[in-house]
Design a protein around this motif. Structure first.
Motif, short mmCIF file in Angstrom:
data_model
loop_
_atom_site.label_atom_id
_atom_site.label_comp_id
_atom_site.label_asym_id
_atom_site.label_seq_id
_atom_site.Cartn_x
_atom_site.Cartn_y
_atom_site.Cartn_z
N UNK A 893 0.82 -1.21 0.00
CA UNK A 893 0.00 0.00 0.00
C UNK A 893 0.86 1.26 0.00
N UNK A 894 2.13 1.12 0.35
CA UNK A 894 3.02 2.28 0.42
C UNK A 894 3.94 2.41 -0.81
N UNK A 895 3.71 1.58 -1.89
CA UNK A 895 4.59 1.56 -3.06
C UNK A 895 4.33 2.74 -3.99
N UNK A 896 4.54 3.96 -3.50
CA UNK A 896 4.37 5.16 -4.35
C UNK A 896 5.40 6.19 -3.93
N UNK A 897 5.72 7.08 -4.91
CA UNK A 897 6.70 8.14 -4.66
C UNK A 897 6.17 9.12 -3.62
N UNK A 898 4.92 9.42 -3.71
CA UNK A 898 4.33 10.38 -2.76
C UNK A 898 4.41 9.85 -1.33
N UNK A 936 13.38 -0.40 -3.16
CA UNK A 936 13.84 0.92 -3.58
C UNK A 936 13.48 1.97 -2.54
N UNK A 937 12.22 1.91 -2.06
CA UNK A 937 11.80 2.89 -1.05
C UNK A 937 12.66 2.78 0.21
N UNK A 938 12.97 1.56 0.59
CA UNK A 938 13.71 1.37 1.84
C UNK A 938 15.14 1.89 1.71
N UNK A 939 15.81 1.62 0.52
CA UNK A 939 17.18 2.10 0.34
C UNK A 939 17.24 3.62 0.32
N UNK A 940 16.27 4.26 -0.34
CA UNK A 940 16.26 5.73 -0.39
C UNK A 940 16.02 6.29 1.01
N UNK A 941 15.05 5.72 1.68
CA UNK A 941 14.73 6.20 3.04
C UNK A 941 15.92 6.04 3.98
N UNK A 942 16.59 4.87 3.92
CA UNK A 942 17.70 4.63 4.83
C UNK A 942 18.88 5.55 4.50
N UNK A 943 19.09 5.89 3.19
CA UNK A 943 20.15 6.82 2.83
C UNK A 943 19.87 8.20 3.42
#
Length: 1024
Positions: A893-898, A936-943
């Protein structure tokens, strides 16, 4: 009687000759005719020839007794480099001798012969038999040349009248050519043994000669035979209709004009005899364009003027060099261009062209070189020619050689061998000036020579080179001549002639002299031009371009000086300034610059000789016309000093092979149209085969792989065929007309499929171009695989195949997408289950541990033990936070850029506020709907999280700016105002920054970290 010789200004009769050497099948010519296409037909003792002005094609009787269908139609094709030899031999005639032509009202060409009558089929280029008769009345008819002769047609009755000399008259149907009736000679003809030898037909009568004094007339309707008594007529007389009223009758010694309506006649006595004293025997007649009757016979041609009732010319020779050439004339024919064709017995075919520019040729038959250095026409009409190394030649007016006077024939006759200049002294004497300074007087009556060279040598002048002798007779009687650089003069005295020096030009080498009527004198040298005006005793230099050698000087009616040089023709005005310069660069039609002589005709047109012929310059229009050896010149190259204008306006130019003389006023423009026919075509270097002659085809079609063609064409204008020009264009391949000049073949290779139109047009000898072009449409068919029907079928096939495979692909795609969707749904369900289990099981467990730690902390009073309990509680709390992050990343449900940007913004706000650091978080106003996977979301967030942790732990910053931009890529900039960091230490020990780089690489992005008055972390992530 025959009138005296023609006026000296009358245009000479110059004949072109065609013999077996030029391709004529045999040298005895019986008849000549021009067909409706423009081809000339010549009947000889050995077959029939079709002539196009360049090549003779032969039509013969097949000598073999065996005959097979289609045999004998082979082609013989020897061709020269100019494309002018393509001879076609055909063996389809039924007769082998006695050929005579007739062109009927339907423009068909009929041919009579010893075995009947044949018709020329122009579409098949062959003869077909109309009337076949191999029988003979007697041995005399068998051995005679003429068996049949067509007299004419009767359109109203649909009849064709044919004369059979040994039998009588045949009346044929003019459509079927069947014999309607045969009219035999009356018995009186056989009794008197005088069968007609000449028969002609007018509107309603057939006229026949008989015995001495007898003329017969047969009415074609009533068959009534009338007899007329005309003295002078005999069994060998010629008959010809002049008009509906008059008949001309020509016999030996008589020319009779007979009025058929009034039954009256005039008889002119003719006393023409040959060199053996034998009387002229007529054989053929023809009318020329002036209404004169040409009479061919045993001694050339008599030209009879009807208007003057006299013979005005007797042409005894068709060769300039001979008094009487082989001149037994059998037939005459005048074509539509006024050319007079002459058929001889044994000397081939001759042609006189009144519209051809005639250059009379003076050439000695006894020496090999004919290198002319001087020309002069004297009062007696004779031409005196000075030659290199061979003295003096004398010619009769018209070109006949008379006499050669040289030291070789008469040793010691002249003081020199190279005669370089001739000039008039009186009616009896000529001045002769030889190369090397020898000069004297020649008596034209006695042929004696008075050498006056000694008077010149008595001056004691130093030795001079004198290669260019000249002579000029002044109006005061003085003779000017040159010796090297000296201008000398002879003047008559009571004691003879005295010589004096006029002027010494120093080291100059004099080449020519000219004096106008005002007394202005001009001298040309090897390198300069000088003038001495009548009012000035001094010689002055006229400036010419460096290196200019003067060859000839003249002056026109406008008082402009004309100077012929090795650099063209200079026109110099009265102020001695160059007014105009004619040269081959500025005037391309003037094809050569090395000029020898300049003369003016009676209309003030300029004529110059040079190394490429003779050119006429019209100073009013600027038009330039050049003539060369194809026009009858002695050659293309002329010589210095060899030019002369006679008192009657004839111009002479001498060259390396003789002299040309001509009257410019006799040059008339030829207005005859030069029709061009396509004579032959080759496809892939092989003759194009067709049931119809190529000259009559309008369209041909060729397969795609027969796209290399050659087209041969000829302009059918016979005045001077060598001067005819051709231009052609293949529309669709050529952008403009191709100037073929005298070359008569066009070749095209590898033509693309399509429709082309070949056009060709020609000009006559006066450059008058035909108004309409001859056209031939050529279609190169496309291969079947490029045709519309094939492309349509191929398109249907491709569409069917495409539909079939697209159906298979669509079915595969649907099944593949269905499986993929099912897998994604299963993964999402599994992610949701794991998230739920982690939240329910691990989350509640960690929450319980944290709660129990807080309870235990309140119950224990020992501070040392409380610290351990607090660490357990903090660890449990951190584990809850990390577990929340994992659950967030795993939830589909969270798989979006927004959602990612919102989650990062929430984390940053909470984390930085807890660390008491002010922050600003900039996000785009609109965020595209882009789906991102959990990893992808997790790697960006963790960076981002790692970057913010570094700010809090190491930077000692008070402010942080986080800016997110979304274009093709998403960029995240994290900027603080902290103390920064040492980049060398970071490279060695900074695992946190390395982790940021690794996480960006795992998502295909890039991380750029810089330290300068704070730290900037720039993350660039692709969104594809």
């Amino acid at each position: 009687m025959i009138s005296g010789p023609a006026s000296a200004q009358e245009k000479p009769y110059i004949f072109d000759s065609y013999s077996v050497n030029e391709g004529l099948s045999q040298s005895t010519v019986f008849d000549i005719m021009r067909d409706d296409q423009g081809f000339m037909w010549i009947a000889t003792r050995d077959g029939v020839n079709r002539f196009d002005g360049y090549t003779f094609n032969e039509y013969r009787y097949k000598p073999s007794s065996l005959f097979k269908a289609g045999e004998g139609m082979g082609e013989l094709v020897p061709r020269g480099s100019t494309g002018d030899r393509a001879v076609i031999n055909r063996f389809d005639l039924k007769g082998y001798k006695g050929f005579l032509f007739y062109k009927d009202a339907r423009h068909q060409l009929l041919l009579t012969h010893n075995n009947g009558i044949s018709l020329y089929n122009k579409y098949r280029n062959s003869f077909q038999t109309l009337l076949e008769d191999t029988s003979n009345v007697d041995a005399l008819e068998r051995d005679n040349n003429v068996k049949y002769s067509i007299l004419g047609e009767d359109a109203a009755a649909g009849a064709l009248w044919v004369w059979r000399p040994a039998k009588g008259l045949y009346v044929l149907d003019d459509s079927t050519y069947a014999i309607r009736r045969i009219i035999l000679y009356p018995q009186q003809f056989y009794k008197s043994r005088s069968l007609p030898t000449q028969v002609v037909k007018d509107a309603g009568n057939i006229w026949m000669n008989g015995g001495d004094g007898e003329l017969f007339s047969l009415n074609t309707r009533s068959l009534k035979l009338s007899t007329y008594c005309i003295p002078g007529i005999n069994s060998k007389s010629l008959l010809r209709n002049l008009n509906k009223d008059s008949l001309i009758i020509i016999s030996t010694g008589h020319i009779i004009i007979f009025n058929k309506q009034r039954n009256r006649y005039t008889d002119l006595a003719v006393t023409a005899v040959n060199e053996r004293g034998e009387p002229f025997e007529p054989a053929a007649t023809e009318l020329d364009q002036y209404g004169n009757v040409w009479i061919g016979g045993s001694d050339g041609i008599l030209i009879y003027s009807i208007a003057r009732n006299e013979v005005i010319r007797h042409i005894t020779s068709f060769n300039t060099f001979e008094t009487r050439s082989s001149n037994n004339v059998i037939c005459l024919y005048r074509d539509s261009s006024d050319n007079m064709w002459v058929g001889t017995d044994g000397d081939g075919l001759k042609k006189y062209s009144p519209h051809k520019k005639v250059f009379n040729l003076y050439r000695s038959p006894y020496i090999t070189h004919n290198m002319v250095q001087a020309v002069y026409k004297h009062d007696d009409g004779k031409l005196y020619v000075g030659l290199m190394r061979d003295g003096l030649n004398i010619y009769e007016e018209g070109g006949r050689f008379l006499e050669r006077i040289s030291n070789e024939l008469y040793p010691g006759k002249f003081p020199g061998n190279d005669l370089g200049a001739i000039c008039r002294e009186s009616a009896d004497y000529l001045w002769l000036h030889f190369t090397g300074m020898h000069i004297g007087l020649f008596n034209v009556q006695t042929k004696a020579f008075q050498d006056l060279t000694g008077k010149v040598t008595a001056l004691g002048l130093p030795y001079q080179r004198a290669p260019f002798p000249f002579l000029f007779k002044r109006t005061n009687g003085e003779l000017y001549f040159n010796y090297g650089g000296y201008l000398l003069r002879f003047e008559g005295t009571e004691n003879g002639y005295d010589v004096k020096i006029v002027h010494n030009f120093g080291e100059e080498l004099l080449t020519c002299y000219f004096e106008d009527f005002l007394g202005n004198q001009y001298v040309g040298t090897k390198s300069a031009l000088y003038v001495k005006n009548s009012y000035d005793p001094r010689w002055k230099l006229i400036t010419l371009p460096p290196g200019t050698s003067v060859k000839s000087i003249n002056k026109n009616a406008h008082k402009d000086l004309l100077v012929a040089t090795n650099k063209g023709l200079f026109v110099i005005d009265g102020a001695n300034h160059i007014k105009q310069h004619y040269n081959s660069y500025d005037y391309p039609k003037l094809i050569n610059d090395y000029m020898y002589g300049v003369l003016l005709d009676d209309k003030d047109k300029i004529w110059v000789s040079h190394n490429k012929g003779i050119s006429q310059i019209n100073p009013l229009t600027g038009e330039i016309t050049t003539y060369n050896y194809e026009d009858g010149l002695q050659s293309n190259e002329f010589n210095t000093g060899a030019y002369h204008k006679s008192i009657d306006g004839e111009l002479f130019f001498g060259g390396i092979r003789g002299v040309n003389g001509f009257y410019p006023k006799n040059f008339k423009e030829n207005l005859s149209n030069s029709k061009v026919v396509i004579r032959r075509m080759e496809v892939l270097d092989k003759p194009y085969e067709s049931d119809t002659a190529i000259s009559l085809l309008k369209k041909i079609e060729l397969p795609y792989n027969q796209n290399t063609i050659a087209i041969e064409f000829v302009p059918l204008e016979y005045t001077n065929p060598l001067k005819n020009k051709v231009q052609y264009k293949l529309e669709g391949a050529d952008e403009d007309w191709v100037q073929a000049g005298a070359f008569r073949m066009a070749r095209y290779t590898n033509l693309h499929p399509g429709s082309y139109t070949f056009k060709v047009r020609g000009s006559n000898n006066d450059n008058i171009w035909s108004a309409e072009a001859t056209t031939l449409e050529i279609v190169i068919k496309i291969p079947f695989w490029q045709s519309l029907w094939f492309r349509f079928l191929l398109l249907l096939l491709l569409l069917g195949i495409a539909y079939y495979f697209s159906t298979l692909y669509l079915d595969y795609k649907i099944r593949h997408e269905k499986l993929k969707l099912e897998k994604e749904q299963a993964v999402d369900q599994e992610r949701a289950r794991i998230s739920s289990d982690m939240h329910d099981d691990l989350g509640s467990g960690l929450s319980t541990i944290r709660l129990l730690s807080e309870v235990a902390k309140r119950k224990i009073k020992d501070p040392s033990q409380i610290r351990e309990i607090e660490r357990i509680s903090e660890t449990a709390g951190e584990m809850v936070d990390k577990m929340s992050e994992i659950i967030w990343a795993m939830s589909s449900a969270n798989d979006s850029l927004a959602n990612l940007i919102a989650y990062m913004r929430s984390f940053a706000a909470e984390f930085l506020e807890h660390a008491h650091i002010s922050h600003q978080f900039y996000i785009p106003e609109t965020i595209p709907n882009i789906k991102l996977s959990g990893g992808t979301r997790r790697n960006i967030y963790l960076a981002v999280k790692e970057s913010l942790h570094n700010v809090v732990k190491h930077a000692k910053a008070t402010e942080v700016i986080v800016e997110v931009k979304v274009h093709k890529n998403m960029t995240i900039m994290i900027k603080d105002n902290g103390k920064g960091f040492d980049q060398e230490k970071v490279r060695l020990f900074g695992n946190g920054l390395k982790n940021i780089q690794k996480r960006m690489m795992s998502v295909g992005g890039n991380a750029d970290i810089t330290s300068n008055n704070g730290t900037i972390v720039f993350l660039d992530i692709p969104l594809n």
